[in-house]
Design a protein around this motif. Structure first.
Motif, mmCIF file in Angstrom:
data_model
loop_
_atom_site.group_PDB
_atom_site.id
_atom_site.type_symbol
_atom_site.label_atom_id
_atom_site.label_comp_id
_atom_site.label_asym_id
_atom_site.label_seq_id
_atom_site.Cartn_x
_atom_site.Cartn_y
_atom_site.Cartn_z
ATOM 1 N N SER A 87 42.565 27.020 45.212
ATOM 2 C CA SER A 87 41.550 26.592 44.252
ATOM 3 C C SER A 87 41.679 27.475 43.022
ATOM 4 N N ASP A 88 40.814 27.255 42.025
ATOM 5 C CA ASP A 88 40.887 28.118 40.838
ATOM 6 C C ASP A 88 39.631 28.971 40.706
ATOM 7 N N LYS A 89 38.957 29.156 41.835
ATOM 8 C CA LYS A 89 37.746 29.979 41.820
ATOM 9 C C LYS A 89 38.111 31.419 42.205
ATOM 10 N N PRO A 90 37.178 32.360 41.989
ATOM 11 C CA PRO A 90 37.457 33.742 42.400
ATOM 12 C C PRO A 90 37.685 33.857 43.906
ATOM 13 N N SER A 91 37.119 32.926 44.680
ATOM 14 C CA SER A 91 37.268 32.974 46.143
ATOM 15 C C SER A 91 38.551 32.296 46.612
ATOM 16 N N ALA A 92 39.415 31.927 45.682
ATOM 17 C CA ALA A 92 40.633 31.194 46.049
ATOM 18 C C ALA A 92 41.504 32.001 46.987
ATOM 19 N N ARG A 93 42.078 31.313 47.966
ATOM 20 C CA ARG A 93 42.985 31.963 48.901
ATOM 21 C C ARG A 93 44.414 31.838 48.386
ATOM 22 N N LEU A 94 45.146 32.927 48.489
ATOM 23 C CA LEU A 94 46.546 32.940 48.092
ATOM 24 C C LEU A 94 47.319 32.231 49.203
ATOM 25 N N TYR A 152 47.515 29.197 44.784
ATOM 26 C CA TYR A 152 46.214 29.348 45.431
ATOM 27 C C TYR A 152 45.667 27.967 45.817
#
Lengths: 234, 314
Positions: free
Chosen positions: B155-162, B153
């Motif tokens: 980033s490591d946030k919930p909004s992270a893009r795969l 991903y």
């Protein structure tokens, strides 16, 4: 059959490593993974070879209402292999894609209405709430591990995959096997999903590889020469 | 073979309307795409010569496909799907969708996904352009002592893009691969020893045992979403990624590293000291990090072919 696969070569995990990874599993944050809330089962075939068909277990999360991203595994079990990725977008976003990108994407209408795409373990009525939306979307699937040909490791280059678009494409044996293992009947689902509708503008002529096949190829490109100043540390 | 006749086309895709006429090769039918503005998706119409309008349902395969379209190393044509800030297009997730997801979560087992128990943050370089470098977040599952699979991903946030998938193998497994396959892989020793690779949230000393075993591994990383290029949606063929190495052109921009280290409280001193002692593999297979010895990277093209099938596709 997807119930067993060729073993990945290698030694069993050492105790020390396993213990450490149990610790990291509890201490670290996994927010992107925690965003994955849904399991969908469907079938893919290679964009250059419809006769090679794969049972694909999607584990999906919403990035927003219009975009989903999925990890694709070869089974829903603990020892499943990560074999690919799918992105799913609504029709309005699909239309913003460049025209040379659209063929890499496939429509979902047929496999949803045909009953072939389903959410294991979820009752039909709940499932259909979501499938109503999925029916109108387009997906892009890339596989990295050709487990259908028995590869014990992810060899080769990525493969663009396509989804079912017409009756008669899905291999009977694969279909029956999945129906049995998950206790579903595609025909029954077809009946229940009659009122679902596909993309509002119809299926775009460029989607589904514009009706032709697609193959990926590897090409070498020039890289500027490395300078002759080796460094050991940054 | 069908041609493309551009009646008029805007070079400033964002502001002016564009009209493209696709010649279908059938005299009396043209496929027209009209995009009135950046905010509006193109509308497609099929027009008969006599001006009679039809929907595009009536069209058979109307366009020829260029070879090497959507190549991993080519910038896509003008599209609202690329833009400054690469913000994700689309509406926020609705309550309805969240409810469906909650329902699914209670009824379904997410067993494969639950197996990922390691989070690593590192940097990757595009294999066809080493100057493009990205911070990556790997969520890793170990299959056995010699093999790991990672969902990557941005980033490591919930909004992270795969943004891709990486597979990691031990040197033992790597040596069994055919040389054509080995060229697609990169070594990890340098990025681990220099602290580019870190396990966020874990004290450095606790990271040691994991790093000892990973130092000798090789990775194969395909990136499916070029977010650093401004792609708002995943465009093009996947890119092969490479790892940082001890040579100038493959050195990660120090600013990127500083920013990451600040974010996670990584002290460069700590990392280097404890990892210097690690036995580095004396030998890295020269087929890995292929560009280093051969000056060649790799790109992926998507080419149209006749599909092997038992019936029409659409």
């Amino acid at each position: 059959m997807a119930t067993s696969h060729v073993d990945v070569p290698g030694e069993p995990t050492e105790t020390g490593t396993a213990l450490l990874e149990t610790a990291t599993g509890t201490i670290q944050g996994f927010q992107p993974i925690n965003n994955i809330h849904q399991h969908l089962c469907a079938f893919h075939f290679y964009a250059h070879d419809m006769t090679r068909q794969v049972e694909a277990h999607h584990f999906c999360g919403h990035l927003n209402e219009d975009v989903r991203q999925c990890l694709i595994y070869d089974s829903p079990n603990k020892d499943a292999r990560l074999i690919g990725i799918e992105y799913i977008v609504v029709e309005s976003l699909f239309l913003t894609l460049p025209d040379d990108e659209k063929p890499l994407w496939h429509s979902h209408e047929f496999e949803v209405k045909g009953g072939y795409l389903f959410m294991p373990g979820v009752p039909g009525m709940v499932e259909r709430q979501d499938l109503k939306q999925v029916c109108k979307t387009y997906g892009k699937v890339i596989h990295f591990w050709q487990d259908d040909r028995g590869d014990p490791l992810p060899l080769g280059i990525p493969q663009i995959m396509m989804a079912l678009t017409r009756p008669g494409q899905l291999d009977e044996n694969i279909a029956k096997d999945v129906e049995k293992r998950f206790g579903v009947s595609f025909e029954e689902q077809r009946e229940q999903r009659k009122d679902l509708t596909g993309p509002d503008h119809g299926i775009h002529p460029l989607a589904n590889a514009a009706g032709r096949g697609l193959k990926t190829e590897l090409r070498e490109v020039d890289i500027p020469p490395a300078t002759s100043m080796p460094r050991v540390f940054v | 073979m069908h041609g493309i006749a551009h009646v008029s086309e805007s070079t400033d895709y964002e502001r002016t309307p564009s009209l493209t006429v696709w010649n279908t090769g059938k005299d009396d039918i043209s496929l027209i795409s009209i995009q009135k503005s950046f905010k509006e998706a193109p509308r497609y119409s099929c027009y008969h010569k006599k001006g009679q309008k039809k929907g595009y349902k009536g069209i058979h395969s109307v366009l020829y496909l260029n070879r090497s379209m959507a190549s991993s190393d080519k910038k896509p044509g003008p599209t609202p799907a690329i833009g400054p800030g690469s913000t994700l297009p689309g509406k926020p997730t609705t309550l309805g969708s969240k409810l469906i997801e909650s329902g699914a979560m209670m009824l379904q087992s997410m067993a494969p996904v639950r197996q990922m128990n390691l989070h690593a943050c590192t940097f990757a370089l595009y294999g066809h352009d080493l100057s493009r470098q990205i911070e990556t977040h790997h969520f890793i599952q170990r299959i056995n002592q010699d093999f790991l699979q990672c969902a990557v991903y941005d980033s490591d946030k919930p909004s992270a893009r795969l943004i891709g998938v990486e597979y990691i193998v031990s040197d033992n497994i790597f040596e069994t691969l055919p040389s054509e396959e080995q060229k697609l892989w990169h070594s990890h020793a340098y990025e681990i020893k220099t602290g580019l690779w870190t396990l966020p949230g874990m004290p450095e000393l606790l990271q040691d045992p994991e790093h000892k075993s990973l130092t000798k591994t090789y990775g194969k990383f395909w990136c499916t979403w070029q977010v650093d290029r401004g792609d708002r949606l995943p465009l093009g063929a996947p890119s092969l990624m490479m790892s940082a190495q001890a040579v100038d052109i493959a050195r990660v921009n120090p600013e990127l590293v500083k920013r990451r280290d600040r974010k996670y409280g990584v002290s460069r001193g700590d990392a280097k000291e404890s990892r210097v002692e690690m036995a580095e593999s004396e030998w890295i297979n020269p087929n890995a990090d292929y560009w280093k010895q051969h000056g060649k990277g790799f790109a992926i093209d998507v080419v149209p072919v006749e599909m092997k099938s038992f019936g029409a596709l659409i």
